[in-house]
Design an enzyme around this catalytic site. Structure first.
Site, short mmCIF file in Angstrom:
data_model
loop_
_atom_site.label_atom_id
_atom_site.label_comp_id
_atom_site.label_asym_id
_atom_site.label_seq_id
_atom_site.Cartn_x
_atom_site.Cartn_y
_atom_site.Cartn_z
N HIS A 207 0.85 -1.19 0.00
CA HIS A 207 0.00 0.00 0.00
C HIS A 207 0.89 1.24 0.00
O HIS A 207 1.55 1.55 -0.98
CB HIS A 207 -0.93 -0.05 1.22
CG HIS A 207 -2.04 0.96 1.20
ND1 HIS A 207 -2.32 1.79 0.13
CD2 HIS A 207 -2.95 1.30 2.16
CE1 HIS A 207 -3.35 2.56 0.41
NE2 HIS A 207 -3.74 2.30 1.65
N HIS B 41 -2.30 -1.97 -10.93
CA HIS B 41 -3.12 -1.46 -9.84
C HIS B 41 -4.31 -2.38 -9.66
O HIS B 41 -4.82 -2.96 -10.63
CB HIS B 41 -3.59 -0.03 -10.16
CG HIS B 41 -4.12 0.70 -8.97
ND1 HIS B 41 -5.41 0.56 -8.52
CD2 HIS B 41 -3.51 1.58 -8.12
CE1 HIS B 41 -5.58 1.32 -7.45
NE2 HIS B 41 -4.46 1.95 -7.18
N ASP C 163 2.92 5.49 -8.03
CA ASP C 163 4.02 5.30 -7.09
C ASP C 163 5.34 5.85 -7.60
O ASP C 163 6.31 5.91 -6.86
CB ASP C 163 4.15 3.82 -6.73
CG ASP C 163 2.95 3.33 -5.93
OD1 ASP C 163 2.47 4.11 -5.09
OD2 ASP C 163 2.48 2.22 -6.17
#
Length: 490
Positions: A313, A352, A408
């Site tokens: 996460h 994702h 990210d």
């Protein structure tokens, strides 16, 4: 937001089938059920009304029969490991169009908000449902910034951690610690309905905690950073933006009239806006699961912080940079790609759980990175990241698995701005507090009140058995079935 649950109804086999329903035939009993469909969903409790008698009276498992532990007469259960297709609530906050790479905050495309809005304005939108007027925003911003100061005792709390403690461990503890100062906000002490009444007094109490948590999030994060640096803490300044105040508390070294670089300030504000919410991700779900017990919001936020700490996460953007460091130069990318395909290496920053195409945030992050690099200079890992991106997007292995780059890669911006690697998850938490609070507030005010979240399980362990005396037991073997031996130092 809430609607009464509709049970399934048993119908005669020749009865007309109503539109907007799902017809289920239970081949165990021959019964037919009509289950209402609402918003392209069916109620799990409607499935529960589909029951059957035990097909075996045996107390042991068999291929043809049921076990008592299957609870067959109590109704059918839905197995959904990891919440792959379970809707746990009705929400008006965020919608993610995973198939088309779209993300909407209260109906507004995230791309428009990233260009025209700010983190605090979007926070207002997330929590209260509409964009504020100038007067409303001025009051909102003033309250949040006013509540950024923490009690003087907090310094002693932060100094109690080891010099090398991970900032996420500090921050998680700090949110729980913060709740100890506000007994007025603890339903265990003040009554379990203090946040669920929905009257003017209850709403005001809820708003005060929202101001405190959003305002103090930057202060607690900056304190976690500075205690690691062995530096004195900084009192939140006046007259700066939310992101500007955070950067001031992080970097202020005592110089007169210090102001953060406006380009970096805006970049951080955009990243905060992008990270403020993302529907029912792991940490938001953790906050709601915890909050469903009617615990105080500080404890619920601390639980969300702990959830976000994980490498699947909030720790992912840190993992991306560590991956790029391990790759090194762009010419090493092909070998890394092959190692990933052989499952010898882990690919971070791609794919994702929700998005089946590209993550819409990734385009905004790229544009923001270009602005930041004009100030800081290009990160040496940027070329490696772009080479990895290009190679992955051309490789059928990744294309067929829909492993497009996700948000990210914002770690490159954090790295260019000088944030240490282990501080990246903290930069995720600070804005995500907003989303957590939006979902928490919505749940507190939902129609029908709050029900504690209590998932079902499918028990596949041993059936009923009798206790065996110590002297008569046979040892059980297997690495997973006995405790591990631990070596102890002197």
């Amino acid at each position: 937001m809430g609607k009464p649950e509709s049970p399934s109804t048993q119908v005669p086999a020749q009865a007309p089938v109503p539109k907007g329903s799902l017809t289920i035939r239970d081949n165990r009993t021959g019964k037919v059920y009509n289950v209402p469909i609402t918003n392209n969903s069916i109620q799990a409790t409607a499935i529960k009304s589909i029951s059957a008698p035990y097909q075996s009276g045996s107390s042991s498992a068999s291929e043809e029969g049921d076990r008592p532990e299957d609870e067959t007469p109590r109704g059918l259960r839905v197995a959904d490991r990891g919440f792959l297709n379970t809707a746990v609530l009705r929400s008006e906050i965020t919608y993610i169009d995973g198939d088309n790479g779209g993300w909407f905050v209260r109906g507004y495309p995230i791309e428009q908000l990233a260009i025209h809005s700010s983190h605090l304005e979007t926070a207002y939108l997330l929590i209260y449902g509409s964009l504020p007027t100038k007067t409303q925003f001025d009051v909102w911003q003033k309250e949040v910034m006013h509540h950024s100061v923490v009690h003087a005792d907090a310094e002693q709390f932060f100094r109690s951690f080891r010099y090398d403690a991970h900032p996420m461990a500090i921050l998680t503890s700090a949110f729980a610690y913060l709740g100890s100062y506000y007994s007025e906000a603890n339903p265990s002490l003040q009554g379990q309905n203090i946040f669920t009444k929905g009257d003017k007094r209850s709403l005001a109490l809820m708003d005060k905690q929202i101001y405190r948590l959003i305002g103090k999030a930057t202060t607690l994060a900056a304190m976690a950073y500075r205690v690691r640096q062995g530096r004195q803490f900084v009192t939140p300044p006046t007259g700066l933006s939310y992101a500007g105040s955070f950067l001031y508390q992080m970097d202020h070294l005592g110089e007169e009239k210090y102001r953060p670089n406006p380009v970096l300030e805006r970049a951080l504000d955009v990243l905060f806006l992008l990270h403020a919410d993302h529907e029912l991700n792991a940490s938001a779900t953790t906050v709601l699961q915890t909050g469903s017990s009617l615990v105080d919001p500080y404890s619920a936020i601390a639980a969300g912080c702990a959830s976000l700490y994980g490498p699947l996460h909030g720790g992912a953007n840190e993992a991306v940079i560590r991956m790029l460091i391990s790759i090194g130069k762009p010419e090493n990318v092909p070998a890394f790609i092959e190692a990933v395909k052989k499952r010898e290496k882990v690919l971070s920053g791609f794919g994702h759980r929700v998005y089946k195409t590209s993550d819409p945030r990734s385009f905004i992050v790229r544009k923001t990175a270009d602005e930041v690099f004009k100030v800081t200079g290009k990160d040496e890992l940027l070329e490696t990241a772009m080479a990895l991106h290009e190679a992955a997007m051309k490789d059928e292995y990744f294309v067929s698995r829909k492993l497009a780059p996700n948000v990210d890669f914002c770690g490159l911006i954090y790295r260019a701005m000088g944030f240490p690697l282990d501080f990246f998850p903290v930069l995720f938490v600070v804005p995500r507090v907003v989303g957590w609070l939006a979902h928490w507030r919505q749940m507190m005010l939902q129609d029908g009140g709050v029900k504690i979240w209590r998932p079902r399980q499918i028990y596949v362990g041993a059936g009923k058995r009798d206790y065996v005396q110590l002297a008569e037991r046979v040892p059980v073997e297997g690495d997973r079935r006995v405790p591990s031996a631990v070596e102890h130092s002197g």
